[in-house]
Design a protein around this motif. Structure first.
Motif, PDB file in Angstrom:
ATOM      1  N   TYR A 284      -0.887  -9.735  -9.658  1.00 23.03           N
ATOM      2  CA  TYR A 284      -0.742  -9.451  -8.223  1.00 23.03           C
ATOM      3  C   TYR A 284       0.248 -10.416  -7.569  1.00 23.03           C
ATOM      4  O   TYR A 284       0.150 -10.705  -6.379  1.00 23.03           O
ATOM      5  CB  TYR A 284      -2.109  -9.562  -7.529  1.00 23.03           C
TER       6      TYR A 284
ATOM      7  N   VAL B 122      -6.273  -8.801  -2.506  1.00 26.86           N
ATOM      8  CA  VAL B 122      -5.876  -9.377  -3.792  1.00 26.86           C
ATOM      9  C   VAL B 122      -6.989 -10.248  -4.363  1.00 26.86           C
ATOM     10  O   VAL B 122      -7.311 -10.183  -5.560  1.00 26.86           O
ATOM     11  CB  VAL B 122      -4.571 -10.190  -3.624  1.00 26.86           C
TER      12      VAL B 122
ATOM     13  N   GLN C 114       2.078  -9.091  -4.395  1.00 25.91           N
ATOM     14  CA  GLN C 114       1.219  -9.073  -3.199  1.00 25.91           C
ATOM     15  C   GLN C 114       0.972 -10.491  -2.686  1.00 25.91           C
ATOM     16  O   GLN C 114       0.908 -10.714  -1.477  1.00 25.91           O
ATOM     17  CB  GLN C 114      -0.116  -8.386  -3.506  1.00 25.91           C
TER      18      GLN C 114
ATOM     19  N   VAL D 278      -3.996  -8.325   3.213  1.00 28.21           N
ATOM     20  CA  VAL D 278      -3.323  -8.330   1.908  1.00 28.21           C
ATOM     21  C   VAL D 278      -3.983  -9.330   0.961  1.00 28.21           C
ATOM     22  O   VAL D 278      -4.322  -9.009  -0.193  1.00 28.21           O
ATOM     23  CB  VAL D 278      -1.826  -8.644   2.083  1.00 28.21           C
TER      24      VAL D 278
END
Length: 780
Positions: free
Chosen positions: A184, A259, A187, A255
Motif C-alpha cells: 500500500y 490502509v 496510498q 486514506v
C-alpha cells in the motif's frame, strides 16, 4: 587443608550438606569432575542422593547419608537411558552391572555432562591398558551458568538458552511492519502528502494574526479607521484555510485509516496462516489463551496504533517542524527561547520509555494468563462442574485478574507522574516566552502582532509536544504487541516443506519403509534405530506397554514430527521430499478422542473434502454405520453439533470421525485407539465401520484391547522405542515372548475384572433378596 577443583555445575552441589559429606571423603589429589543430583531411588521413589565423578572413582551418597564408591578401571562403561520421563544411569564392567541410579529428566543436563567426563576417563584407561598412546588432553569446557550445558568453542553464548530467551522489545520492531505496509505504498504516499498539506493549511491562521493585529486592531486603538475590505480579506483567508484544513484532514484520515485496517488484517491473517503451518511441538509449549490473545488483542492494538496514533505522530512531527521553521523565520532569538523545555522533555521520555516497555511486556504476559484461564475452563466446564471446582476456577481467574490489575497499576503510577510533568514544563516554557517577548516588544525589536502570532504558534507547538509525549505509551504497547506477533512469525516449523517437492502420483500404493529411524523429544530418546517395512494394503497392529513409542511412531508416519535419524519412505520416496499437504491428503486419521467442529453433521463429515456432494457424504456415513443415528437427529445431516461434539455420544462422534476418514478415500489409514473409550456394544458398531474403512488400504492400528487386532496381517510389538517382535497373532502366541506376556496379562486382568463384577452383582442380589417386599414391614 584440602583444595578440590570442581566445575561450575558442581560448585553449588558440593557446597551443600551432602556435598560437604562427600568432599570429606576425597583424597588430597582427587578432583571433582562432575556431579549428579539423583532424586529417585531404583524402585522409583523420590529421595535425594548425590553421585560424584572423580578421575579415580565414582562416589554415591544416598538419602540416608551412606557413602559408597566404585574405583574406575579399564573396561568399565557408563550407560545413560531414559524412558517414560525417568532417566537411568548404569555402571557396568565387562562382566556385570555394578549399580544403577534413577533421576527425573530435570537432572538430564547434569547426567549428560557426567557422561562426557566419564567417556574421557574411559578412553584414557583403555589406552593405558592396551599400551597405546594417550588421547590428547581435552580443553576444559566452559559451562552455561543457566542450563549447565557445555558452551561452543570461542563462544560465550549458549545456543540452547539463546533460542529460549526472547529478545528485548525495542520500538524499532515496529519498522518490521513495513513488509505488511509495502503493498500500500502508493496510498501511504498520498496520505503523507495530504498530511503535509493539511498541516500547512493549519499553520496559515496564526500567521494571519500578524497583519490583523499590526494593520487593523492596533492602528484602530491609535485612532485610525478600520478598512472593511482589509478585514474581509484577512477573515476570508482564515475561513479558506480552516475549510481547506478540514477537507485535507478528512481525506488524510480516510486514506490512512483504510490502509491501516488492511495492514492489520494482513498481519492477522498471515500470523494465523503461519501458526497453522507450525509443527505440533510448537503447540506443545504454548497455551491456547496466549495464542488467542496474540492474534486477537495484539493485532487489534497494532491496528489501533497504525490507524490513529501513528497518524497523529506523523502530524505532530510535521506540525512541530513546520512551526519551528516559521518561528525561526519570524524571530530566531524568540524561537530559541521556545525550545528551552525540549531537552528536559526528551530526557523524561527516554527514562519513562524503558519503564513503560517493561511494564507493558508484563501486562501482556499477565493478560495472557487471564485468557489462558478462560481457554482452560470454558471448554472443560463439564469437568469443572463434575468435580465441583467452580470456586477453585473462580479463584484462579481472580488471582490472574489481580495480577493484571497490579501490573496496570504499576504502569499507571509511572504514567500519571510523567504526563502532568510534561504539561508543567510546557507551561513554564510558555511563561518564559511571554516574559522574553514582552521585553522585546518594550525594546522595539518586535511588534505586538508578531508576539501574538508567536504565542499562537507556540500554543500549537507545545500542544503537539504534549501529544507526542502521550504517544510514548501507545507506541510501547504496540511495540510489545508487535514483538509477540513476530515471535510467532519468526518461528520456523520443525517439519518444513522441501524447496523442490516430489509430486506424488494419483495412484499412491501405500508402501511404507522405515530405515534406522530414531527420534528424541528434547533430550529424551523415544524411538531407537527402528526398521520396519509395511506392504501396500497390509494391516499392521502396533502393541506395547504405555510409553513404548507406538503413538510417537504414528506421529512420525503422519509427519507431525520429523525423524531425528534415519528415514521414513512412502513408495520409496523420503517423506521429507514430499510436500506436507500433498502427503497428508493420502492419510486418514481416526483418533481415540475424535474432535468435531461446531457446525452441521454434514460439514464435519466433509471436513477433509469440503466440495463433497450430499450423496458422497451420505455414502460415507452409511459405510461408517452412522446413517441411522444421524437420521434420528432433529434435522438429520443438517443438525448442529456443539463445540467439540457436545450433544453426541462417544460412539456417535467416533463414527462421524470414521465417515470423515472414509470420505477422503486415503491410501494410508491410522487408527489410534479408535475403540478404547466406548462400551462393548458401541465397539461392535465401530468395528463394523472400521472393517469397511480398512479394506484395500495400508492400515496402522493401535489398540488397547489386543483382541481387536486379530485381523491384522502382522503385529509389531514395541518396548522402549524398539521393535522386539513382529508376526501374526498365532505365531507370536506360539513363541510365548513379549506379545504372549502382554496378551496373557491382559487376559488375567479381564478375568479379575469379570470376577470382581460378579462378586458385586452377587452381593447386590443377596441384599435384594433379603429386602422386605412391603415398605411398611421395613418400617416395622
Amino acid at each position: 587443608m584440602q583444595n578440590h577443583h570442581h566445575p561450575v555445575d558442581a560448585a553449588g552441589v558440593m557446597n551443600s550438606p551432602a556435598g560437604q559429606q562427600v568432599r570429606a571423603q576425597l583424597r588430597t589429589d582427587e578432583n571433582v569432575l562432575a556431579s549428579l543430583e539423583v532424586d529417585l531411588t531404583p524402585d522409583l521413589r523420590f529421595a535425594n542422593g548425590l553421585l560424584v565423578l572423580t578421575p579415580q572413582r565414582m562416589i554415591f551418597r544416598n538419602a540416608e547419608g551412606v557413602i559408597r564408591d566404585w574405583p574406575l578401571e579399564a573396561g568399565m562403561s557408563l550407560r545413560l537411558l531414559d524412558h517414560g520421563g525417568v532417566g537411568t544411569l548404569e555402571l557396568h564392567d565387562e562382566a556385570k552391572r555394578h549399580e544403577l541410579w534413577r533421576f527425573t529428566l530435570a537432572r538430564h543436563p547434569q547426567a549428560l555432562l557426567l557422561m562426557q567426563k566419564f567417556e574421557k576417563i574411559e578412553r584414557r584407561l583403555l589406552a593405558l591398558r592396551d599400551g597405546s598412546s594417550l588421547p590428547a588432553e581435552d580443553e576444559e569446557e566452559t559451562l552455561c551458568p543457566t542450563c549447565h550445558a557445555p558452551l561452543p568453542p570461542d563462544s560465550e553464548e549458549c545456543p540452547a538458552c539463546a533460542r529460549q530467551q526472547a529478545p528485548q522489545t525495542s520500538t524499532w520492531v515496529l519498522l518490521r511492519l513495513w513488509r505488511f505496509a509495502k503493498p500500500y505504498k502508493n496510498q501511504l504516499l498520498l496520505g503523507f502528502l495530504l498530511t503535509l498539506a493539511a498541516t500547512g493549511a493549519q499553520l496559515v491562521a496564526p500567521y494571519l494574526t500578524i497583519p490583523i493585529m499590526d494593520k487593523i486592531l492596533i492602528p484602530y486603538q491609535n485612532g485610525q479607521k478600520i478598512d472593511p475590505g482589509t478585514v474581509v480579506f484577512y477573515l476570508s483567508g482564515l475561513l479558506i484555510s480552516a475549510v481547506l484544513a478540514w477537507v485535507l484532514g478528512w481525506a488524510r484520515t480516510f486514506v490512512l485509516a483504510k490502509v491501516s485496517e488492511r495492514i492489520g488484517s494482513g498481519l492477522r491473517t498471515q500470523t494465523y496462516d503461519h501458526l497453522l503451518k507450525l509443527s505440533l511441538d510448537y503447540y506443545g509449549s504454548k497455551r491456547t489463551g496466549d495464542l488467542m490473545a496474540r492474534i486477537g488483542a495484539e493485532t487489534d492494538r497494532i491496528n489501533l496504533f497504525l490507524s490513529l496514533n501513528a497518524l497523529d505522530f506523523a502530524t505532530d512531527v510535521l506540525m512541530m517542524m513546520m512551526t519551528a521553521a516559521i518561528l525561526f523565520s519570524i524571530n530566531p532569538w524568540l524561537a530559541l527561547v521556545t525550545l528551552v523545555p525540549l531537552p528536559f522533555i526528551a530526557w523524561m521520555i527516554h527514562m519513562v520509555r524503558e519503564r513503560l516497555r517493561t511494564g507493558f511486556e508484563k501486562i501482556d504476559r499477565v493478560w495472557s494468563e487471564v485468557t489462558n484461564v478462560l481457554a482452560d475452563t470454558i471448554p472443560g466446564i463439564r469437568v469443572v462442574k463434575a468435580f465441583a471446582q467452580e470456586q477453585r476456577e473462580s479463584d484462579r481467574f481472580a488471582d490472574a485478574n489481580k495480577a493484571n490489575l497490579e501490573a496496570n497499576d504499576r504502569v499507571n503510577k509511572t504514567w500519571s507522574l510523567f504526563t502532568p510533568t510534561v504539561t508543567f514544563l510546557t507551561e513554564i516554557g510558555l511563561l518564559i516566552v511571554w516574559g522574553f517577548g514582552i521585553w522585546l516588544v518594550a525594546g522595539g525589536s518586535i511588534t505586538v502582532g508578531v508576539l501574538t502570532a508567536f504565542i499562537a504558534y507556540i500554543g500549537r507547538f507545545y500542544s503537539r509536544l504534549d501529544s507526542m509525549s502521550r504517544i510514548v505509551s501507545v507506541t510501547q504497547k504496540a511495540a510489545a504487541g508487535a514483538k509477540r506477533i513476530f515471535d510467532i512469525l519468526d518461528h520456523v516449523s520443525n517439519v518444513p516443506d522441501p524447496q523442490n517437492p516430489v509430486r506424488l502420483p494419483n495412484d499412491v500404493k501405500g508402501a511404507l519403509t522405515m530405515e534406522d529411524v530414531s527420534f528424541r523429544y528434547g533430550s529424551r530418546s523415544v524411538i531407537k534405530h527402528l526398521d520396519l517395512q509395511i506392504k501396500p494394503g497390509e494391516m499392521i497392529g502396533l502393541v506395547g506397554h504405555s510409553g513404548s513409542g507406538k503413538s510417537t511412531l504414528v506421529n512420525l508416519i503422519c509427519r507431525f514430527y520429523d525423524v531425528s535419524e534415519g528415514s521414513i519412505q512412502l513408495d520409496g520416496v523420503d517423506l521429507r521430499r514430499i510436500a506436507v499437504s500433498d502427503f497428508r491428503r493420502n492419510i486418514g486419521l481416526v483418533l481415540q478422542e475424535p474432535f468435531l467442529f461446531f457446525g452441521t453433521i454434514a460439514e464435519n463429515i466433509a471436513y477433509g473434502k469440503p466440495e463433497a456432494t450430499r450423496e458422497e457424504i451420505v455414502a460415507a456415513a452409511r459405510a461408517a454405520h452412522a446413517h441411522e443415528f444421524i437420521l434420528r437427529l432433529p434435522h438429520g445431516y443438517d443438525s448442529l453439533v456443539g463445540e467439540r461434539g457436545q450433544g453426541l455420544s462417544g460412539g456417535e462422534r467416533q463414527r462421524i470421525s470414521i465417515a470423515r476418514a472414509l470420505l477422503i478415500d486415503p491410501r494410508i489409514l491410522i487408527l489410534d485407539e479408535a475403540t478404547s473409550a466406548v462400551d462393548t456394544e458401541t465397539e461392535k458398531e465401530i468395528q463394523k465401520a472400521l472393517d469397511n474403512l480398512v479394506q484395500g488400504r495400508t492400515t496402522i492400528a493401535i489398540a488397547h484391547r489386543l483382541s481387536t487386532l486379530r485381523k491384522a496381517d502382522r503385529l509389531v510389538v514395541m518396548d522402549r522405542g524398539e521393535i522386539v517382535e513382529v508376526g501374526p497373532h498365532d505365531e507370536l502366541m506360539a513363541k510365548e515372548g513379549a506379545y504372549w506376556r502382554l496378551y496373557m496379562a491382559q487376559a488375567r486382568r479381564a478375568e479379575e475384572d469379570a470376577e470382581a463384577a460378579g462378586v458385586v452383582i452377587d452381593a447386590a442380589s443377596r441384599v435384594a433378596s433379603k429386602a422386605p417386599a412391603d415398605p411398611s414391614s421395613a418400617h416395622a
